[in-house]
Design an enzyme around this catalytic site. Structure first.
Site, mmCIF file in Angstrom:
data_model
loop_
_atom_site.group_PDB
_atom_site.id
_atom_site.type_symbol
_atom_site.label_atom_id
_atom_site.label_comp_id
_atom_site.label_asym_id
_atom_site.label_seq_id
_atom_site.Cartn_x
_atom_site.Cartn_y
_atom_site.Cartn_z
ATOM 1 N N HIS A 115 -1.216 0.684 -10.098
ATOM 2 C CA HIS A 115 -2.273 0.038 -8.586
ATOM 3 C C HIS A 115 -3.293 -1.967 -9.642
ATOM 4 O O HIS A 115 -4.128 -1.823 -9.726
ATOM 5 C CB HIS A 115 -3.360 0.316 -8.158
ATOM 6 C CG HIS A 115 -3.291 -0.122 -6.556
ATOM 7 N ND1 HIS A 115 -3.294 0.087 -5.171
ATOM 8 C CD2 HIS A 115 -3.526 -1.719 -6.320
ATOM 9 C CE1 HIS A 115 -3.951 -0.809 -3.848
ATOM 10 N NE2 HIS A 115 -3.673 -2.013 -4.749
ATOM 11 N N ARG B 293 0.906 -1.082 0.169
ATOM 12 C CA ARG B 293 0.251 -0.083 -0.116
ATOM 13 C C ARG B 293 1.262 1.237 -0.499
ATOM 14 O O ARG B 293 2.578 1.251 0.863
ATOM 15 C CB ARG B 293 -0.814 0.174 1.213
ATOM 16 C CG ARG B 293 -1.659 -0.889 1.234
ATOM 17 C CD ARG B 293 -3.323 -0.649 0.520
ATOM 18 N NE ARG B 293 -4.032 -1.301 -0.240
ATOM 19 C CZ ARG B 293 -4.599 -2.381 -0.280
ATOM 20 N NH1 ARG B 293 -3.928 -2.307 -1.395
ATOM 21 N NH2 ARG B 293 -6.041 -2.820 -0.289
ATOM 22 N N GLU C 127 -4.280 7.591 -4.733
ATOM 23 C CA GLU C 127 -4.189 7.792 -5.778
ATOM 24 C C GLU C 127 -5.580 7.458 -6.568
ATOM 25 O O GLU C 127 -6.715 7.846 -5.815
ATOM 26 C CB GLU C 127 -4.373 6.213 -5.935
ATOM 27 C CG GLU C 127 -3.196 4.850 -5.407
ATOM 28 C CD GLU C 127 -3.595 3.739 -5.409
ATOM 29 O OE1 GLU C 127 -4.193 2.758 -5.333
ATOM 30 O OE2 GLU C 127 -1.571 2.968 -4.987
HETATM 31 P P1 NAP Z 1 -1.287 -11.744 4.344
HETATM 32 O O1 NAP Z 1 -0.787 -13.749 3.989
HETATM 33 O O2 NAP Z 1 -1.572 -11.130 5.755
HETATM 34 O O3 NAP Z 1 0.094 -11.052 4.141
HETATM 35 C C1 NAP Z 1 0.335 -9.914 5.718
HETATM 36 C C2 NAP Z 1 1.939 -10.099 6.150
HETATM 37 O O4 NAP Z 1 2.128 -8.535 6.722
HETATM 38 C C3 NAP Z 1 1.976 -11.332 7.016
HETATM 39 O O5 NAP Z 1 3.101 -11.930 7.193
HETATM 40 C C4 NAP Z 1 2.373 -10.197 8.627
HETATM 41 O O6 NAP Z 1 2.117 -11.262 9.743
HETATM 42 C C5 NAP Z 1 2.522 -9.328 7.834
HETATM 43 N N1 NAP Z 1 2.072 -7.820 8.540
HETATM 44 C C6 NAP Z 1 1.097 -7.483 9.093
HETATM 45 N N2 NAP Z 1 1.101 -6.744 9.695
HETATM 46 C C7 NAP Z 1 2.592 -6.223 9.737
HETATM 47 C C8 NAP Z 1 2.842 -4.856 10.727
HETATM 48 N N3 NAP Z 1 2.602 -4.131 11.353
HETATM 49 N N4 NAP Z 1 4.428 -4.864 10.312
HETATM 50 C C9 NAP Z 1 5.177 -4.971 8.956
HETATM 51 N N5 NAP Z 1 4.338 -7.330 8.836
HETATM 52 C C10 NAP Z 1 3.251 -7.210 9.004
HETATM 53 O O7 NAP Z 1 -1.643 -11.229 2.783
HETATM 54 P P2 NAP Z 1 -1.208 -10.870 1.778
HETATM 55 O O8 NAP Z 1 -2.202 -11.840 1.096
HETATM 56 O O9 NAP Z 1 0.007 -11.419 1.510
HETATM 57 O O10 NAP Z 1 -1.366 -9.168 1.483
HETATM 58 C C11 NAP Z 1 -0.473 -9.242 2.040
HETATM 59 C C12 NAP Z 1 -1.318 -6.993 1.059
HETATM 60 O O11 NAP Z 1 -0.725 -6.766 0.372
HETATM 61 C C13 NAP Z 1 -2.411 -6.765 1.351
HETATM 62 O O12 NAP Z 1 -2.751 -5.752 2.678
HETATM 63 C C14 NAP Z 1 -2.636 -5.173 0.460
HETATM 64 O O13 NAP Z 1 -2.389 -4.050 1.550
HETATM 65 C C15 NAP Z 1 -1.119 -6.012 -0.289
HETATM 66 N N6 NAP Z 1 -2.088 -6.162 -2.102
HETATM 67 C C16 NAP Z 1 -2.121 -5.036 -3.237
HETATM 68 C C17 NAP Z 1 -2.102 -6.007 -4.237
HETATM 69 C C18 NAP Z 1 -1.999 -5.140 -4.889
HETATM 70 O O14 NAP Z 1 -2.719 -4.449 -6.436
HETATM 71 N N7 NAP Z 1 -1.021 -4.338 -4.701
HETATM 72 C C19 NAP Z 1 -3.648 -6.711 -4.412
HETATM 73 C C20 NAP Z 1 -3.091 -7.979 -3.162
HETATM 74 C C21 NAP Z 1 -2.743 -7.457 -1.864
HETATM 75 P P3 NAP Z 1 1.762 -10.821 11.376
HETATM 76 O O15 NAP Z 1 0.211 -11.008 10.892
HETATM 77 O O16 NAP Z 1 2.960 -12.456 11.607
HETATM 78 O O17 NAP Z 1 3.085 -10.143 11.378
#
Ligand code: NAP
Length: 320
Positions: A286, A239, A268
Site C-alpha cells: 500500500h 482498496r 493491512e
Molecule cells: P475519483 O476521481 O473519485 O474516482 C473514483 C471513480 O470510481 C469514479 O470514476 C467513480 O465514478 C467510480 N465509482 C464510485 N463509486 C463506484 C462504485 N460503487 N462502483 C464503481 N465505480 C465507482 O477518485 P480517485 O482520486 O481516482 O481515487 C480512487 C480511489 O483510489 C480512492 O477512493 C482510493 O480508494 C484509491 N486510492 C488508492 C491509493 C493507494 O495508495 N493505493 C491512493 C489513492 C487512492 P462515479 O462517481 O461517476 O460513479
C-alpha cells in the site's frame, strides 16, 4: 502568559503524523495531542476528548465512528489520502464536522504503480530478477516467455482521476480500454460497460481504481474472476475491500486467472502475507502514493485545509 497562549491554541488530535516539516508547522501552530504516540489512547481521549476541535489522520487510519462521538467539539477532520471509506463522513455531516482529503496530487504516482504492477506481473519482472540472482539464467538458460502488453484489453473499474491517469498511460502502449462504473463518464471516449461481468469477460487486464466502502465491497468476487479467465490479470490500487480476498487466493492458487498485482489488502498490513506463497502475484505494501514529493504535497494540503478552517476561509478540498 506563555501558558495562557498555549491553552488558547486549538487542540488538534493527531491519529497519524504528517511529514516532518509539516508536523513542525502543526506543532508551532496548534496544541497537538499525539494519539499516534500514546501508550494509553483510552485515557488520553477521556482526558482531552472534549477539547479537541480538529483531527489529523490518513485515509488508511481513518477515524472511527466511536471516536467521532467521543469528540463533542470536533469541527474538522483533515485526512491525508483520497479514499475516505475509513471515516464515517455521513456521521460527520450529521454532526456538522467538515472532512477534507488530498485528491489530485497523488494521482500520477498511484497510476504509475498500477502500470508498474501490470508490467511486473505480465512481463515477469520479479521472476526475471530472481532468475539472475538465483543463478537460473546460467544453469537453466532463458526464463519462460511472458505475455505482451500491446494489443491487449484493459478494463478499468472506476474511471475517475486515477483510472483516467492509468488509461492515459496504457493508451500509447497499444492497449484497448473500456471501463465500468456507476454511470458513463462524460469526458471520455472509452467504451462504458454497464455490467462488471461483461468488462471482466472482455478484458485481459482488470484494474481497480474505485473507492472502497460498502458500495464496492467484494465487487470482485469468484464469478468476476472466472470471467477474467486464465489469461487475465487483476491489478488493485483501490482498496482491499473491493476484492473477495479468499476468492482471489483461490483463483491464483488454481491458476483460474493468470496473476495479480496488488497494492492493497483486506486487512493491512497482515493480509499481505496471505499471498506470500503464490508465484503469480506481485505485491506492494500500500505504497502507491509513497514518494517524498507526493507525501510532502499531501501533508501540506492537510496543513492548508486546517489553516483555512481556523481562518474561516473556504476549505481547499472538502468532502462534505
Ligand atoms: P475519483 O476521481 O473519485 O474516482 C473514483 C471513480 O470510481 C469514479 O470514476 C467513480 O465514478 C467510480 N465509482 C464510485 N463509486 C463506484 C462504485 N460503487 N462502483 C464503481 N465505480 C465507482 O477518485 P480517485 O482520486 O481516482 O481515487 C480512487 C480511489 O483510489 C480512492 O477512493 C482510493 O480508494 C484509491 N486510492 C488508492 C491509493 C493507494 O495508495 N493505493 C491512493 C489513492 C487512492 P462515479 O462517481 O461517476 O460513479
Amino acid at each position: 502568559m506563555t501558558s495562557d497562549l498555549a491553552t488558547a491554541l486549538p487542540n488538534v488530535l493527531v491519529i497519524w503524523p504528517n511529514r516532518p516539516s509539516q508536523m513542525a508547522h502543526l506543532e508551532a501552530t496548534y496544541k497537538l495531542h499525539r494519539l499516534d504516540l500514546c501508550s494509553n489512547p483510552e485515557e488520553m481521549i477521556e482526558t482531552i476528548g472534549d477539547s479537541i476541535t480538529a483531527v489529523v489522520t490518513t485515509g488508511i487510519k481513518g477515524l472511527s465512528s466511536d471516536l467521532i462521538k467521543r469528540l463533542p467539539n470536533l469541527k474538522i477532520v483533515a485526512s491525508s489520502g483520497v479514499g475516505y471509506d475509513s471515516i464515517d463522513v455521513a456521521l460527520c455531516s450529521e454532526l456538522g464536522i467538515r472532512v477534507t482529503n488530498t485528491p489530485d496530487i497523488l494521482t500520477d504516482d498511484v497510476a504509475d504503480i498500477a502500470i508498474a504492477l501490470m508490467l511486473a506481473q505480465r512481463r515477469g519482472i520479479v521472476l526475471g530478477d530472481r532468475w539472475i540472482r538465483e543463478g537460473c539464467w546460467a544453469q537453466q538458460g532463458p526464463m519462460p516467455l511472458t505475455s505482451s502488453i500491446r494489443g491487449k484489453r484493459l478494463g478499468v473499474v472506476g474511471l475517475g482521476r486515477i483510472g483516467k491517469a492509468i488509461a492515459a498511460r496504457v493508451e500509447p502502449m497499444g492497449v484497448e480500454i473500456a471501463y465500468f462504473g456507476r454511470r458513463p463518464q462524460a469526458d471520455t471516449v472509452y467504451d462504458f460497460k454497464p455490467e462488471l461481468i461483461d468488462l471482466a469477460h472482455w478484458a485481459d487486464i482488470l484494474v481497480l481504481a474505485c473507492p472502497g466502502g460498502e458500495a464496492t465491497h467484494h465487487l470482485i468476487n469468484a464469478e468476476v474472476l472466472a470471467a477474467l479467465g486464465t489469461n487475465g490479470t487483476l491489478i488493485n490500487v483501490a482498496r482491499g475491500s473491493v476484492v473477495d480476498q479468499q476468492a482471489l487466493i483461490d483463483a491464483l492458487t488454481t491458476n483460474s486467472i493468470a496473476g495479480a498485482g496488488l497494492d492493497v489488502f483486506t486487512t493491512e498490513p497482515h493480509d499481505g502475507q496471505a499471498f506470500a506463497g503464490l508465484e503469480n502475484v506481485v505485491l506492494y505494501p500500500h505504497h502507491s502514493s509513497g514518494t517524498i514529493e507526493t507525501r510532502d504535497a499531501m501533508a501540506q494540503l492537510v496543513v492548508d485545509n486546517l489553516e483555512a478552517h481556523f481562518a474561516g476561509r473556504a476549505l481547499l478540498t472538502a468532502i462534505n
